[in-house]
Design a protein around this motif. Structure first.
Motif, PDB file in Angstrom:
ATOM      1  N   LEU A   1       0.837  -1.196   0.000  1.00 34.50           N
ATOM      2  CA  LEU A   1       0.000   0.000   0.000  1.00 34.50           C
ATOM      3  C   LEU A   1       0.878   1.254   0.000  1.00 34.50           C
ATOM      4  O   LEU A   1       0.652   2.186  -0.785  1.00 34.50           O
ATOM      5  N   GLN A   2       1.901   1.265   0.828  1.00 29.79           N
ATOM      6  CA  GLN A   2       2.828   2.396   0.857  1.00 29.79           C
ATOM      7  C   GLN A   2       3.516   2.568  -0.498  1.00 29.79           C
ATOM      8  O   GLN A   2       3.680   3.691  -0.976  1.00 29.79           O
ATOM      9  N   PHE A   3       3.903   1.449  -1.102  1.00 32.52           N
ATOM     10  CA  PHE A   3       4.527   1.475  -2.423  1.00 32.52           C
ATOM     11  C   PHE A   3       3.567   2.121  -3.426  1.00 32.52           C
ATOM     12  O   PHE A   3       3.971   2.954  -4.241  1.00 32.52           O
ATOM     13  N   GLY A   4       2.295   1.727  -3.365  1.00 27.19           N
ATOM     14  CA  GLY A   4       1.293   2.305  -4.251  1.00 27.19           C
ATOM     15  C   GLY A   4       1.197   3.820  -4.099  1.00 27.19           C
ATOM     16  O   GLY A   4       1.122   4.554  -5.096  1.00 27.19           O
ATOM     17  N   PHE A   5       1.242   4.306  -2.865  1.00 26.55           N
ATOM     18  CA  PHE A   5       1.218   5.751  -2.633  1.00 26.55           C
ATOM     19  C   PHE A   5       2.470   6.409  -3.186  1.00 26.55           C
ATOM     20  O   PHE A   5       2.406   7.443  -3.839  1.00 26.55           O
ATOM     21  N   LYS A   6       3.628   5.788  -2.937  1.00 20.91           N
ATOM     22  CA  LYS A   6       4.885   6.372  -3.415  1.00 20.91           C
ATOM     23  C   LYS A   6       4.944   6.416  -4.941  1.00 20.91           C
ATOM     24  O   LYS A   6       5.516   7.341  -5.517  1.00 20.91           O
ATOM     25  N   MET A   7       4.348   5.423  -5.587  1.00 24.72           N
ATOM     26  CA  MET A   7       4.348   5.363  -7.045  1.00 24.72           C
ATOM     27  C   MET A   7       3.148   6.099  -7.648  1.00 24.72           C
ATOM     28  O   MET A   7       3.013   6.164  -8.860  1.00 24.72           O
ATOM     29  N   LYS A   8       2.284   6.608  -6.762  1.00 27.62           N
ATOM     30  CA  LYS A   8       1.057   7.285  -7.191  1.00 27.62           C
ATOM     31  C   LYS A   8       0.212   6.379  -8.087  1.00 27.62           C
ATOM     32  O   LYS A   8      -0.330   6.804  -9.107  1.00 27.62           O
ATOM     33  N   SER A   9       0.102   5.121  -7.661  1.00 26.01           N
ATOM     34  CA  SER A   9      -0.659   4.122  -8.411  1.00 26.01           C
ATOM     35  C   SER A   9      -2.027   3.941  -7.764  1.00 26.01           C
ATOM     36  O   SER A   9      -2.160   3.242  -6.748  1.00 26.01           O
ATOM     37  N   ARG A  10      -3.027   4.562  -8.352  1.00 24.41           N
ATOM     38  CA  ARG A  10      -4.388   4.455  -7.831  1.00 24.41           C
ATOM     39  C   ARG A  10      -4.829   2.993  -7.789  1.00 24.41           C
ATOM     40  O   ARG A  10      -5.445   2.547  -6.822  1.00 24.41           O
ATOM     41  N   LYS A  11      -4.490   2.228  -8.832  1.00 27.21           N
ATOM     42  CA  LYS A  11      -4.878   0.810  -8.886  1.00 27.21           C
ATOM     43  C   LYS A  11      -4.290   0.033  -7.701  1.00 27.21           C
ATOM     44  O   LYS A  11      -4.981  -0.760  -7.064  1.00 27.21           O
ATOM     45  N   GLU A  12      -3.021   0.260  -7.396  1.00 26.91           N
ATOM     46  CA  GLU A  12      -2.389  -0.462  -6.293  1.00 26.91           C
ATOM     47  C   GLU A  12      -2.964  -0.029  -4.950  1.00 26.91           C
ATOM     48  O   GLU A  12      -3.202  -0.862  -4.077  1.00 26.91           O
ATOM     49  N   ILE A  13      -3.195   1.245  -4.791  1.00 28.07           N
ATOM     50  CA  ILE A  13      -3.759   1.745  -3.533  1.00 28.07           C
ATOM     51  C   ILE A  13      -5.135   1.132  -3.293  1.00 28.07           C
ATOM     52  O   ILE A  13      -5.392   0.557  -2.228  1.00 28.07           O
ATOM     53  N   ILE A  14      -5.994   1.226  -4.290  1.00 28.43           N
ATOM     54  CA  ILE A  14      -7.355   0.689  -4.152  1.00 28.43           C
ATOM     55  C   ILE A  14      -7.320  -0.828  -3.977  1.00 28.43           C
ATOM     56  O   ILE A  14      -8.077  -1.394  -3.197  1.00 28.43           O
ATOM     57  N   GLY A  15      -6.401  -1.494  -4.682  1.00 29.04           N
ATOM     58  CA  GLY A  15      -6.299  -2.946  -4.594  1.00 29.04           C
ATOM     59  C   GLY A  15      -5.748  -3.445  -3.272  1.00 29.04           C
ATOM     60  O   GLY A  15      -6.088  -4.537  -2.819  1.00 29.04           O
ATOM     61  N   GLN A  16      -4.900  -2.655  -2.646  1.00 32.35           N
ATOM     62  CA  GLN A  16      -4.274  -3.106  -1.395  1.00 32.35           C
ATOM     63  C   GLN A  16      -5.167  -2.925  -0.177  1.00 32.35           C
ATOM     64  O   GLN A  16      -5.032  -3.656   0.807  1.00 32.35           O
ATOM     65  N   ILE A  17      -6.065  -1.984  -0.214  1.00 34.85           N
ATOM     66  CA  ILE A  17      -6.894  -1.732   0.968  1.00 34.85           C
ATOM     67  C   ILE A  17      -7.687  -2.974   1.392  1.00 34.85           C
ATOM     68  O   ILE A  17      -7.577  -3.398   2.548  1.00 34.85           O
ATOM     69  N   PRO A  18      -8.452  -3.621   0.504  1.00 38.64           N
ATOM     70  CA  PRO A  18      -9.153  -4.834   0.958  1.00 38.64           C
ATOM     71  C   PRO A  18      -8.205  -5.975   1.305  1.00 38.64           C
ATOM     72  O   PRO A  18      -8.479  -6.754   2.224  1.00 38.64           O
ATOM     73  N   ARG A  19      -7.091  -6.064   0.609  1.00 31.71           N
ATOM     74  CA  ARG A  19      -6.110  -7.119   0.916  1.00 31.71           C
ATOM     75  C   ARG A  19      -5.539  -6.924   2.312  1.00 31.71           C
ATOM     76  O   ARG A  19      -5.338  -7.875   3.059  1.00 31.71           O
TER      77      ARG A  19
END
Length: 125
Positions: free
Chosen positions: A60-78
């Motif tokens: 999730l942190q990686f998603g924020f650092k990369m500004k990846s909306r898909k990763e951020i949204i995907g990591q929250i339920p995981r």
């Protein structure tokens, strides 16, 4: 039903090695290799709730650092559900944990990681 809690001592060094490699590669700016190490840490730790949840937190942190909306949204339920599924032993074996793969799909574990489990004396269930 088998309840998993913490990562076994024989497996923990391999898990930590992957997390340290992630940090090193991230600092160097090799984000693809950094992500690869997070995926490997996920596969190693996914049977254990704390280790599993921690890797999803790092993803999730990686998603924020990369500004990846898909990763951020995907990591929250995981992040919310992954540790619970680990605790009760209901995880998709070999799943690398990223938002680019279905969260409930199992994947083959590559030979190198299979050797890690063998060396650690841990059976992949």
């Amino acid at each position: 039903m088998k309840f998993n809690t913490t990562i076994p001592p024989g497996l923990k060094p391999f898990y930590e090695l992957e997390l340290n490699a992630y940090r090193t590669e991230f600092i160097k700016g090799d984000f693809n290799m950094a992500w690869n190490h997070l995926e490997r840490a996920h596969i190693i730790g996914q049977q254990y709730p704390y280790a599993h949840s921690y890797v999803h937190w790092k993803m999730l942190q990686f998603g924020f650092k990369m500004k990846s909306r898909k990763e951020i949204i995907g990591q929250i339920p995981r992040l919310l559900v992954g540790g619970v599924k680990s605790f009760v032993g209901r995880i998709p074996i070999g799943n690398p944990g990223g938002a680019n793969v279905p969260p409930l799909k199992s994947f083959p574990i590559d030979e190198e990681l299979q050797e890690v489990f063998i060396k650690a004396g841990v059976q992949i269930s």
